[in-house]
Design a protein around this motif. Structure first.
Motif, PDB file in Angstrom:
ATOM      1  N   THR A  14       7.196   4.886  -4.115  1.00  0.00           N
ATOM      2  CA  THR A  14       7.898   4.805  -5.414  1.00  0.00           C
ATOM      3  C   THR A  14       7.281   5.584  -6.490  1.00  0.00           C
ATOM      4  O   THR A  14       7.991   6.352  -7.265  1.00  0.00           O
ATOM      5  CB  THR A  14       7.865   3.221  -5.740  1.00  0.00           C
ATOM      6  N   ALA A  15       5.763   5.630  -6.547  1.00  0.00           N
ATOM      7  CA  ALA A  15       5.371   6.152  -7.414  1.00  0.00           C
ATOM      8  C   ALA A  15       5.453   7.604  -7.357  1.00  0.00           C
ATOM      9  O   ALA A  15       5.530   8.355  -8.299  1.00  0.00           O
ATOM     10  CB  ALA A  15       3.703   5.888  -7.521  1.00  0.00           C
ATOM     11  N   GLU A  16       5.272   8.182  -6.146  1.00  0.00           N
ATOM     12  CA  GLU A  16       5.450   9.629  -5.951  1.00  0.00           C
ATOM     13  C   GLU A  16       6.764  10.166  -6.522  1.00  0.00           C
ATOM     14  O   GLU A  16       6.895  10.892  -7.027  1.00  0.00           O
ATOM     15  CB  GLU A  16       5.210   9.930  -4.502  1.00  0.00           C
ATOM     16  N   ILE A  17       7.841   9.307  -5.747  1.00  0.00           N
ATOM     17  CA  ILE A  17       9.231   9.973  -5.963  1.00  0.00           C
ATOM     18  C   ILE A  17       9.535   9.637  -7.556  1.00  0.00           C
ATOM     19  O   ILE A  17      10.198  10.527  -8.164  1.00  0.00           O
ATOM     20  CB  ILE A  17      10.243   9.333  -5.149  1.00  0.00           C
ATOM     21  N   GLY A  18       9.255   8.648  -8.083  1.00  0.00           N
ATOM     22  CA  GLY A  18       9.403   8.350  -9.544  1.00  0.00           C
ATOM     23  C   GLY A  18       8.719   9.355 -10.612  1.00  0.00           C
ATOM     24  O   GLY A  18       9.288   9.933 -11.517  1.00  0.00           O
TER      25      GLY A  18
ATOM     26  N   ALA B 217      10.084  -1.381   8.751  1.00  0.00           N
ATOM     27  CA  ALA B 217       9.655   0.041   8.165  1.00  0.00           C
ATOM     28  C   ALA B 217      10.913   0.423   7.555  1.00  0.00           C
ATOM     29  O   ALA B 217      10.595   1.121   6.262  1.00  0.00           O
ATOM     30  CB  ALA B 217       9.144   0.720   9.257  1.00  0.00           C
ATOM     31  N   ILE B 218      11.983   0.482   7.835  1.00  0.00           N
ATOM     32  CA  ILE B 218      13.149   1.043   7.471  1.00  0.00           C
ATOM     33  C   ILE B 218      13.365   0.406   5.900  1.00  0.00           C
ATOM     34  O   ILE B 218      13.642   1.000   4.945  1.00  0.00           O
ATOM     35  CB  ILE B 218      14.181   0.774   8.270  1.00  0.00           C
ATOM     36  N   ILE B 219      13.186  -0.936   6.135  1.00  0.00           N
ATOM     37  CA  ILE B 219      13.794  -1.745   4.646  1.00  0.00           C
ATOM     38  C   ILE B 219      12.442  -1.276   3.669  1.00  0.00           C
ATOM     39  O   ILE B 219      12.997  -1.019   2.623  1.00  0.00           O
ATOM     40  CB  ILE B 219      13.459  -3.539   5.080  1.00  0.00           C
ATOM     41  N   ILE B 220      11.241  -1.258   4.085  1.00  0.00           N
ATOM     42  CA  ILE B 220       9.953  -0.851   3.027  1.00  0.00           C
ATOM     43  C   ILE B 220      10.334   0.675   2.722  1.00  0.00           C
ATOM     44  O   ILE B 220      10.415   0.699   1.262  1.00  0.00           O
ATOM     45  CB  ILE B 220       8.684  -0.953   3.520  1.00  0.00           C
ATOM     46  N   GLY B 221      10.707   1.496   3.595  1.00  0.00           N
ATOM     47  CA  GLY B 221      11.075   2.987   2.789  1.00  0.00           C
ATOM     48  C   GLY B 221      12.064   3.007   2.082  1.00  0.00           C
ATOM     49  O   GLY B 221      12.285   3.965   1.156  1.00  0.00           O
ATOM     50  N   ILE B 222      13.196   2.397   2.556  1.00  0.00           N
ATOM     51  CA  ILE B 222      14.318   2.469   1.935  1.00  0.00           C
ATOM     52  C   ILE B 222      14.507   1.796   0.373  1.00  0.00           C
ATOM     53  O   ILE B 222      14.856   2.397  -0.714  1.00  0.00           O
ATOM     54  CB  ILE B 222      15.678   2.010   2.323  1.00  0.00           C
ATOM     55  N   ILE B 223      13.860   0.703   0.282  1.00  0.00           N
ATOM     56  CA  ILE B 223      13.749  -0.163  -1.160  1.00  0.00           C
ATOM     57  C   ILE B 223      12.821   0.938  -2.026  1.00  0.00           C
ATOM     58  O   ILE B 223      13.076   1.125  -3.092  1.00  0.00           O
ATOM     59  CB  ILE B 223      13.057  -1.311  -0.852  1.00  0.00           C
ATOM     60  N   ALA B 224      11.733   1.344  -1.459  1.00  0.00           N
ATOM     61  CA  ALA B 224      10.429   2.221  -2.139  1.00  0.00           C
ATOM     62  C   ALA B 224      11.360   3.377  -2.747  1.00  0.00           C
ATOM     63  O   ALA B 224      11.273   3.732  -3.838  1.00  0.00           O
ATOM     64  CB  ALA B 224       9.461   2.461  -1.057  1.00  0.00           C
ATOM     65  N   SER B 225      12.109   4.086  -1.814  1.00  0.00           N
ATOM     66  CA  SER B 225      12.931   5.219  -2.228  1.00  0.00           C
ATOM     67  C   SER B 225      13.947   4.919  -3.290  1.00  0.00           C
ATOM     68  O   SER B 225      13.979   5.729  -4.313  1.00  0.00           O
ATOM     69  CB  SER B 225      13.424   6.030  -1.154  1.00  0.00           C
TER      70      SER B 225
ATOM     71  N   VAL C 183      12.528  11.819   1.511  1.00  0.00           N
ATOM     72  CA  VAL C 183      12.614  10.448   2.056  1.00  0.00           C
ATOM     73  C   VAL C 183      12.355  10.478   3.520  1.00  0.00           C
ATOM     74  O   VAL C 183      11.982   9.496   4.035  1.00  0.00           O
ATOM     75  CB  VAL C 183      13.952   9.778   1.727  1.00  0.00           C
ATOM     76  N   PHE C 184      13.009  11.461   4.180  1.00  0.00           N
ATOM     77  CA  PHE C 184      13.342  11.405   5.509  1.00  0.00           C
ATOM     78  C   PHE C 184      12.006  11.653   6.108  1.00  0.00           C
ATOM     79  O   PHE C 184      11.503  10.754   7.096  1.00  0.00           O
ATOM     80  CB  PHE C 184      13.785  12.713   5.965  1.00  0.00           C
TER      81      PHE C 184
ATOM     82  N   ARG D  47       0.667  -1.119  -0.049  1.00  0.00           N
ATOM     83  CA  ARG D  47      -0.013   0.047  -0.044  1.00  0.00           C
ATOM     84  C   ARG D  47       0.776   1.273  -0.061  1.00  0.00           C
ATOM     85  O   ARG D  47       0.604   2.152  -0.925  1.00  0.00           O
ATOM     86  CB  ARG D  47      -0.913   0.050   1.155  1.00  0.00           C
ATOM     87  N   SER D  48       1.706   1.413   1.135  1.00  0.00           N
ATOM     88  CA  SER D  48       2.486   2.562   1.057  1.00  0.00           C
ATOM     89  C   SER D  48       3.736   2.836   0.411  1.00  0.00           C
ATOM     90  O   SER D  48       4.200   3.540  -0.185  1.00  0.00           O
ATOM     91  CB  SER D  48       2.992   2.673   2.628  1.00  0.00           C
ATOM     92  N   GLY D  49       4.442   1.339   0.244  1.00  0.00           N
ATOM     93  CA  GLY D  49       5.909   1.434  -0.362  1.00  0.00           C
ATOM     94  C   GLY D  49       5.594   1.605  -1.935  1.00  0.00           C
ATOM     95  O   GLY D  49       6.300   2.292  -2.379  1.00  0.00           O
TER      96      GLY D  49
END
Length: 410
Positions: free
Chosen positions: A266-270, A358-366, A293-294, A260-262
């Motif tokens: 990715t879509a927003e930053i992309g 949470a860190i893993i999801i956020g970092i991979i998505a970014s 990202v932060f 859902r959020s990851g």
């Protein structure tokens, strides 16, 4: 008797002007700036086609139809195509020449192409080879299977290493670069973090609760069904409590957040990268990691443990409901059994994993968001890769935590 046809009557004097915005054409001498034309000279059993002018994509459309309609008598067995007067040729012009040559050759005519410069000859040969490959349906030669297998493994290894370096770079920049402006002291605004918590955490509560209730109910029903044969249906409470609190609650919540959020991150930053908004942030002196990202990373680290707690409670509630309906275990008996069978270590074993996931999801998505190219296809591929990689790594990390907790007897 010689018969001559000139296939350039359709060109008016205004059409003979060469576009001035073509730098390559504009560099030609004035006497060589001629639109494409050809002259056919027929003699006894021999035909000569003399090509003239600039045979490029920009000009070839004026003569393509005439070249298609070009026909000869059945007695004309030899045709010579003279390209000495061609001043410029690209792939389109070479394609016209090769198409004509192959059509006449298929009719039994002997074809010779002369007068090509070295560069034009290489181009015509390449186009002719492409024609042959297309007709024969040939594929590019395959490398040995050993090379294909291990070559793919090598590419995966390199991609994994590059992704790992990019993830560490973003993680370090997010930890150090919480400031919004480059060169400023570390300071950040709570407003974007609160906004992201609302989107990542509060917005996900309904689907997380619903999913957890259903999963708890399913585990309770299946556990009771199997334990009934041994007359030990009461132990379904132990099964649900330990399984949900230690594993199922946090892993399912992390998977849902990754999907859902990851994907949204990715879509927003992309999309911002596609529209060059990230470059604009750098130009005005803002730190893209601190701005984009932060806040999302902090919101995930705060929200995922809280969502895990809610998911655990919802799963236990669903299991309690099914246990009462299916096995006749009252809510009081269920709660009492949970207190006896489950201690705080089981609860903390699940909650401790949540910030790391949470860190893993956020970092991979970014990372996947910053890898988006300039096309919509690239955006879709990166969003898919973000979700798949996040779920895979989350499951692997959960297994590593399980082995660690077993090793330390936690």
């Amino acid at each position: 008797m010689l018969a001559q046809w000139r296939y350039n009557k359709f060109m008016s004097s205004s059409q003979r002007a060469i576009p001035t915005d073509a730098s390559a054409i504009g560099s030609l001498p004035e006497e060589d700036m001629r639109l494409p034309s050809f002259e056919v000279t027929a003699a006894a059993r021999r035909v000569q086609i003399v090509l003239d002018g600039i045979w490029t994509t920009r000009t070839i459309g004026r003569i393509d139809r005439q070249m298609k309609d070009l026909a000869f008598r059945q007695t004309d067995k030899r045709v010579q195509i003279d390209c000495s007067n061609v001043t410029m040729m690209d792939t389109a012009g070479a394609w016209i020449v090769v198409r004509l040559s192959r059509r006449l050759a298929a009719e039994g005519t002997q074809i010779t192409v002369e007068g090509l410069s070295d560069n034009h000859q290489v181009l015509v040969d390449a186009v002719a080879s492409a024609f042959e490959i297309q007709e024969k349906g040939e594929e590019a030669p395959k490398s040995p299977i050993f090379e294909r297998i291990f070559g793919r493994v090598g590419r995966w290894t390199i991609d994994f290493w590059n992704d790992f370096l990019a993830a560490m770079n973003i993680l370090g920049a997010a930890v150090r670069g919480s400031q919004l402006k480059s060169g400023h002291t570390n300071r950040f605004s709570f407003a974007p973090i609160a906004s992201q918590i609302d989107r990542v955490g509060v917005g996900a509560i309904p689907i997380i609760m619903l999913m957890s209730v259903i999963m708890g109910a399913i585990i309770a029903q299946q556990g009771a069904f199997q334990l009934r044969y041994f007359g030990a249906e009461i132990f379904v409470v132990d099964l649900v409590g330990i399984l949900v609190l230690r594993e199922i609650g946090v892993i399912l919540t992390a998977i849902m957040i990754a999907g859902r959020s990851g994907s949204a991150i990715t879509a927003e930053i992309g999309s911002m990268k596609m529209r060059e908004e990230i470059d604009a942030l750098k130009v005005i002196g803002l730190n893209p990691i601190g701005v984009l990202v932060f806040p999302r990373l902090v919101a995930l680290v705060i929200s995922l443990p809280l969502l895990t707690f809610l998911a655990n409670m919802a799963a236990l509630a669903g299991a309690m409901f099914v246990a009462q309906i299916y096995s006749g275990i009252s809510p009081d008996a269920f709660i009492t059994r949970v207190r006896e069978a489950v201690d705080l270590t089981s609860f903390f074993a699940g909650v401790i994993k949540a910030p790391f996931m949470a860190i893993i999801i956020g970092i991979i998505a970014s990372v996947e968001g910053f890898k988006v190219g300039g096309s919509a296809e690239s955006l879709g591929a990166r969003v898919t890769a973000s979700v798949v990689k996040s779920i895979f790594v989350v499951i692997v990390v959960d297994g590593l935590f399980a082995m660690f907790f077993a090793a330390v007897d936690f």
